[in-house]
Structure formats: C-alpha cells, structure tokens
Design a protein around this motif. Structure first.
Motif, short mmCIF file in Angstrom:
data_model
loop_
_atom_site.label_atom_id
_atom_site.label_comp_id
_atom_site.label_asym_id
_atom_site.label_seq_id
_atom_site.Cartn_x
_atom_site.Cartn_y
_atom_site.Cartn_z
N THR A 166 3.82 -0.86 0.33
CA THR A 166 4.11 -1.44 -0.98
C THR A 166 2.94 -1.07 -1.89
OG1 THR A 166 5.35 -3.24 0.03
CG2 THR A 166 4.66 -3.53 -2.26
N VAL A 167 3.23 -0.21 -2.86
CA VAL A 167 2.20 0.26 -3.79
C VAL A 167 2.53 -0.31 -5.16
CG1 VAL A 167 1.10 2.29 -4.83
CG2 VAL A 167 1.95 2.39 -2.47
N ASP A 168 1.70 -1.20 -5.63
CA ASP A 168 1.92 -1.84 -6.94
C ASP A 168 3.34 -2.34 -7.09
OD1 ASP A 168 -0.69 -1.45 -7.54
OD2 ASP A 168 -0.38 0.20 -8.94
N GLY A 169 3.84 -2.98 -6.05
CA GLY A 169 5.15 -3.61 -6.12
C GLY A 169 6.31 -2.70 -5.78
N GLY A 170 6.06 -1.40 -5.59
CA GLY A 170 7.13 -0.47 -5.24
C GLY A 170 7.10 -0.13 -3.76
N THR A 171 8.27 0.16 -3.19
CA THR A 171 8.38 0.51 -1.78
C THR A 171 8.36 2.02 -1.62
OG1 THR A 171 9.72 -1.45 -1.37
CG2 THR A 171 9.88 0.33 0.25
N VAL A 176 12.42 4.67 -10.64
CA VAL A 176 11.54 4.30 -9.53
C VAL A 176 11.03 2.88 -9.79
CG1 VAL A 176 9.37 4.82 -8.35
CG2 VAL A 176 10.82 6.69 -9.20
N VAL A 177 11.22 2.00 -8.82
CA VAL A 177 10.75 0.62 -8.97
C VAL A 177 9.30 0.51 -8.51
CG1 VAL A 177 11.08 -1.77 -8.22
CG2 VAL A 177 13.07 -0.31 -8.69
N ALA A 178 8.42 0.14 -9.41
CA ALA A 178 7.01 -0.07 -9.07
C ALA A 178 6.42 -0.92 -10.19
CB ALA A 178 6.27 1.25 -8.94
N PRO A 179 6.78 -2.21 -10.21
CA PRO A 179 6.52 -3.06 -11.38
C PRO A 179 5.06 -3.17 -11.77
CG PRO A 179 7.41 -4.35 -9.53
CD PRO A 179 7.55 -2.92 -9.18
N ALA A 195 -4.44 6.58 -3.49
CA ALA A 195 -3.76 6.12 -4.72
C ALA A 195 -4.83 5.50 -5.60
CB ALA A 195 -2.66 5.12 -4.40
N PRO A 196 -5.69 6.36 -6.18
CA PRO A 196 -6.93 5.87 -6.81
C PRO A 196 -6.72 4.87 -7.94
CG PRO A 196 -6.61 8.25 -7.20
CD PRO A 196 -5.62 7.83 -6.18
N GLU A 197 -5.59 4.93 -8.64
CA GLU A 197 -5.39 4.04 -9.78
C GLU A 197 -4.55 2.81 -9.43
OE1 GLU A 197 -6.99 4.74 -12.54
OE2 GLU A 197 -7.74 6.58 -11.60
N ALA A 198 -4.18 2.66 -8.17
CA ALA A 198 -3.31 1.54 -7.80
C ALA A 198 -4.07 0.22 -7.82
CB ALA A 198 -2.70 1.79 -6.42
N LYS A 199 -3.32 -0.86 -8.01
CA LYS A 199 -3.91 -2.20 -7.97
C LYS A 199 -3.87 -2.78 -6.57
CE LYS A 199 -2.42 -3.75 -12.57
NZ LYS A 199 -1.05 -3.19 -12.63
N SER A 200 -2.83 -2.44 -5.82
CA SER A 200 -2.74 -2.97 -4.45
C SER A 200 -1.86 -2.07 -3.59
CB SER A 200 -2.20 -4.40 -4.45
OG SER A 200 -0.80 -4.41 -4.39
N VAL A 201 -2.28 -1.92 -2.35
CA VAL A 201 -1.51 -1.15 -1.37
C VAL A 201 -1.46 -1.96 -0.09
CG1 VAL A 201 -1.34 0.99 -0.06
CG2 VAL A 201 -2.29 1.05 -2.38
N THR A 202 -0.25 -2.28 0.37
CA THR A 202 -0.12 -3.00 1.63
C THR A 202 0.82 -2.23 2.55
OG1 THR A 202 1.70 -4.35 0.80
CG2 THR A 202 -0.51 -5.25 0.56
N VAL A 203 0.67 -2.50 3.85
CA VAL A 203 1.48 -1.86 4.88
C VAL A 203 2.31 -2.96 5.53
CG1 VAL A 203 1.39 -0.59 7.06
CG2 VAL A 203 -0.32 -0.14 5.29
N SER A 204 3.58 -2.68 5.78
CA SER A 204 4.51 -3.70 6.29
C SER A 204 4.37 -3.90 7.79
CB SER A 204 5.94 -3.30 5.96
OG SER A 204 6.30 -2.12 6.67
N LEU A 205 3.23 -3.61 8.35
CA LEU A 205 3.01 -3.71 9.80
C LEU A 205 1.74 -4.49 10.06
CD1 LEU A 205 3.31 -0.32 11.71
CD2 LEU A 205 4.64 -2.39 12.08
N GLY A 206 1.71 -5.21 11.19
CA GLY A 206 0.45 -5.81 11.61
C GLY A 206 0.32 -7.26 11.20
N GLY A 207 0.96 -8.14 11.92
CA GLY A 207 0.83 -9.57 11.63
C GLY A 207 1.73 -9.99 10.49
N ASN A 208 1.70 -11.28 10.20
CA ASN A 208 2.55 -11.82 9.14
C ASN A 208 2.14 -11.25 7.80
OD1 ASN A 208 3.84 -13.43 11.00
ND2 ASN A 208 2.40 -15.12 10.73
#
Lengths: 336, 336
Positions: free
Chosen positions: A96-101, B50-53, A52-65
C-alpha cells in the motif's frame, strides 16, 4: 514518566528482537530476474525494500496484524522486516503506497484474490519435494478448448508426465485439479509447482504417471463472504460435459470413471465435493484440500456413491486446526 | 499581456483537443479480469485511472514526451488521457508514483525492459489476424530441457499446430523464434500472440503447419547501450548444441537443415544474424525483424551460405524508416 518508561521498554524490546534476527537474508526465489528484494532469512523473516522517494507511507500486507510498515531511508528507499517469522511456503502480498494498492516491483506475480499479486517464498523444511531438479521433466501444455455452454474458448493446462511422448501406446489416468477462490487455472503450476512435484515423485518412484488437468473453476464472480450462495452448475457443465470429453478426445487417457479423479483446494475442494457427489459416474477418486469433507450423511444422500467411489481423500493444513475463527467449510475436528 | 495571451491560447487548444476525443473508451483487452482501466477509445487514445489517494504525483510512461501526468479527483483516484492517439498494437508501460516505479494494478503484466511491465493494447486495424477465434487451436507446451553448457534446466515453449496430435505419422518443420532485448521466452506468446496468429493462418490456409520453439536468448545481462559488446556464443551453444537436438528428439520434427528456420525481433534478430551466418548447416530459413540485415558482404564472408540458405527475410516497422535518431542496427534504407 509513563511515557519515558514506555519509550525505554520499546527500545529494549526493539534491540532484543533485532538481536534475534539472523542476518543471513537472501533474495526470495520468486523475485524477478536480478531483483535483490524482497529477501528471506533462515528463520523465515522477510525483509522488504521499495523505492518511492516522495511517498508518505509504504506498507506491506504481510507479517503480523496490519502488515509491515516500511521506513524511509536517506536513499529514498523504504525498508522493513516482518516482526516475526512467516509460515513456510508461498505467500501472496501487496504494497500500500500512499493509499493505493500496488505490487512489489521486486517479485513475480501470481493470480490470487482476483488479481495478480506479489508472491514470496519462505523456504519450507521439505522444499526438496517441489524443487526444480535434474530429473526427467513432464510438460505443461496450454490447450484452448471450445465451450458451447458458455459460448467461449476456454484455457486449460495439462501436465503430461515425462514418458507420455515416448510411450505412444500407453494411456493414462487423469486428475482434474481445481484452484481456490480468487485464483485461476495458472495457480497449481505457478504457485503450487504441481508439475515439479509430479516430476520429482515420478523420479523417486513415488507415484504412477497420470495427467493433471487444470482449468478455471469460475469461482471469482461470487464474493468471498457469500460462497454458500455459489451455484456450481455452470462450472459442472464446462468440466463434465465439455472439458472431460475434450481431454479424452485429445490426450491418451484411460477414459473411464475408474481412472478419473477430481480434487481441489479450498473453494476448489468445495466444487469437487458438490460435483463428485452428483457425478460419481464420472469420477472415482476425490480429494478435498482445506475444502470441507464428505460425511457419511453425504454418502447416504447419494445412492450409488459408495459402490462407485474408490477413494475420498480429505486434508487440512495444521493452522486450520488451531484457528479460532469460524470456518467456511466447517471445523475439521468435527467434520473429518 | 503575454501571460494572458498564453493562457488563452492554452485554454483554446485544450478545449479543441478535448472536443476531438471520442468518448467511446472501453477497457483494454489486456486488463486483469474485471478491471475497467486503462481504457482505449476508437482513435487510439488511452485513459488511465489509478487509486492512490495520498500520493503527491502519479504519471504514466506512455503518451508523448515524458508520458502522461494524471490528476487527482475528489474520489482519490488519479485520471488522465494521453495527449494524442498511440500507435496501434501492444505497448509496455509503468507508473511512477511518488518517485517509485510500479505497475498499473489494472493490467496484466508482460516481460520487457528486464521486468514484468504493464501492457495496453491499442486495437489495430488488422487485429483480426491475431484474435482468439473459434478455429482449431494448437497448443503451447512448456518444456524443461537440460543444458550442460550452463549447468541449468532451461525453459522453452513449443507451439504445436492443431493437427499435431492427430497426425501421428506426420513430421513438421521448426522455427526457432527469438524475443527482443529485455524480454524472455514468454514474449512471443504473451505479447505477440504467435500461437493465435498460427491458428488463424492455418485455419485460413495461409501457411503449412510447423512448430515454433521459443526460449530465452540470454540477452538481458548486457546493457541496452552496449549491445555491440554482446557475445552470442553462450546462447549459440544452448540453442544449436542443446535445444535443437532436444526438440528433434522429443517432438516429431523434420530434423534437418532444409526444414529448420531461425528468426528474431530486434536483438533476437541480431542473434539470428550472428548465429545463422555461422550455422547455415543448421538453419535454411532466416528472419530478421527490426534486427539488422544480412548484406551481400555478409554472404561473401560466409562461404557456403549462398548454397545452403534458402530464404532471408528482413523487415522493419514503418516507424523505423521515419525516425531520425541513430539506429542500433543501421539505417534500413541503407542496409536492406
């Protein structure tokens, strides 16, 4: 000075952790065909890679708090590894990619949390018991059955053992098996490999053959925090008054109470408890998996139950005994 | 002046288009449970949300050249409507979120393009023929069959008609039905509603009952531009030497050439053509759907074909006759 120290400490910890991670990552067995990521190593760490080359943040809902935050590389792909090993077995997750699921495009999807989620498999020490092997295989049959009480055509999956088609004079016991909250009738086969477990048990002589019937437990209109408000009556009608007679009419079952079981996981266990405490003329064997228990008080409150019911099986996962948070269905140390 | 004129024209066109769109959008029938978007209106326009704020851009791979660009609203959700109506029926699509390919979290997913994609259904004028109705329903049975030639356990789905279980003395013809490139054995039921079409045809007396067998055509290791290089021999062994005998041994089939058909869509049609031109001792009825044709020259090149084969059915979609781009399997106007 403080900042410098913190920076140094962080660097040291980071290096120590990296050194401890075995670099033997392989694609998860639940990836889509040809997909290299996510990967799992021999210790149970998971590694993710999302383009997702233009994304600001990508997180995964797994692995610790709070999950695992991925870092963007020069190639536009976001990568990251869990900070520790994950528990063995199946895990749901999402991105979670730029705030979207969104789902991880690398994996197959599995119905949980009232949505089709990504899934990853951390190979279990005893994974052999649910592996696809070269043994005789039963079938998973999708049936569409009429439901007058809901005015709908409903879906069920029926596992029939390998010898079902050949032994045309044989009749079989039936287990009605319920999924947990947020899941549906696909869960026990897709996530749980119930059919492969049966195939393997039968090949090893570990069980007598029986049918397994899986349908949607109508669990998902109630909010996860309000399960106590759930009214099981509508599903009870579908299951006991509609599905059981349909299965008995359309499969070669042993169509009586002594040969009919009900079991369920989590909220499916709660449904099992509610229904079987009333309908012990329908079910003789009861299984609650992480879904509460049937206490002596319950039995006393259901006259006839003790004479009719042959087996109550109650199980919890090892993590459930350890956790300190309040439990929806009571503390197993106290209630089992 | 030129710029102003262009701006005015654009504004007028935009307003005219908006005025022409009926505001009777409803959730697509292929949405996940409870999901409001994507939606479709009575004209066949599709609307996405699509939600991706925090995203910079969200586009949908459907709706005109280059797809549909969504616009972010004050609520952080990206919305947009196709610039025109879409063709009736099923469409694959995906989202591009900040340069990454993701599925729309609103929809179920369907295997196409060698990945599980989002899907949307534009209600067809004749959708009644593939609708889930209150008629007797057949089953879709997942079987796992051994394949010696590939050293794997492989999956097939078998549609059995509603009367299959009751008429234990009856034997049935079999259709082996192949998916297109990028798809797999799930396509004809998930995307194609093959089971519901059969249920409805049988209820209306439009066909005699038969089984449909669907397995993976091993189509997806070849690149889409290089289909001519595809070697069908490996799949031919799986189908003809392994699956056909397995089905005949495990289902009540009419196990002979006069009662065995093969058909396929697109690349599955090409496979059907290649295999049936050689194996006309196995199949008597042949169907090619948007997958080339069997010409008189083909028949002349396959001695015995004319005596053995009862029916060759060739069809194309209406859009295929119109399109100007070169066609992988020849121009239907010339080859049919």
């Amino acid at each position: 000075m403080v900042l410098l120290l913190a920076g140094t400490l962080f660097g040291v910890i980071g290096a120590a952790e990296a050194a401890d991670i075995n670099e033997d990552f392989k694609p998860s067995t639940l990836n889509q065909p040809g997909q290299e990521y996510p990967q799992v190593n021999s210790q149970g760490y998971a590694r993710f890679r999302v383009v997702a080359p233009e994304a600001k943040s990508v997180t995964v809902s797994l692995g610790g708090n709070g999950g695992t935050s991925l870092t963007k590389g020069a190639d536009g792909a976001w990568t990251g590894t869990t900070t520790g090993p994950l528990d063995e077995g199946f895990h749901y997750y999402h991105l979670t990619v730029d705030g979207g699921t969104f789902n991880d495009p690398g994996t197959l999807s599995f119905y949980g949390s009232i949505r089709w989620e990504s899934g990853i498999e951390i190979p279990a020490h005893d994974r052999d018991f649910y592996a696809l092997k070269d043994v005789p295989h039963g079938r998973v049959q999708q049936v569409l059955f009429p439901s007058e009480s809901t005015g709908t055509v409903r879906r069920a999956f029926v596992y029939t053992p390998p010898d079902y088609e050949r032994n045309q004079s044989e009749r079989y016991p039936v287990l009605y098996l319920q999924h947990g909250w947020g899941e549906d009738e696909t869960a026990w086969v897709n996530q749980g490999n119930a059919n492969l477990i049966m195939d393997n048990l039968l090949a090893a002589g570990g069980t007598k053959p029986f049918l397994i019937v899986m349908t949607y437990g109508m669990t998902n209109d109630v909010k996860i925090g309000e399960l106590a408000k759930f009214d099981v009556n509508q599903f009870e009608r579908v299951l006991v008054d509609e599905l059981v007679p349909y299965i008995d009419a359309n499969f070669r079952t042993l169509a009586d109470q002594p040969h009919r079981a009900m079991a369920g996981l989590s909220m499916g266990g709660m449904e099992t408890r509610w229904i079987t405490l009333k309908k012990f003329d329908t079910f003789s064997h009861i299984g609650l998996f992480s879904g509460g228990t049937i206490s002596l008080e319950d039995v006393d409150g259901a006259p006839g139950f003790k004479d009719k019911v042959r087996l109550v099986f109650v199980s919890y996962g090892s993590r459930e005994l350890d956790r300190s948070s309040p439990m929806r269905v009571g503390n197993p140390r106290e209630t089992t």
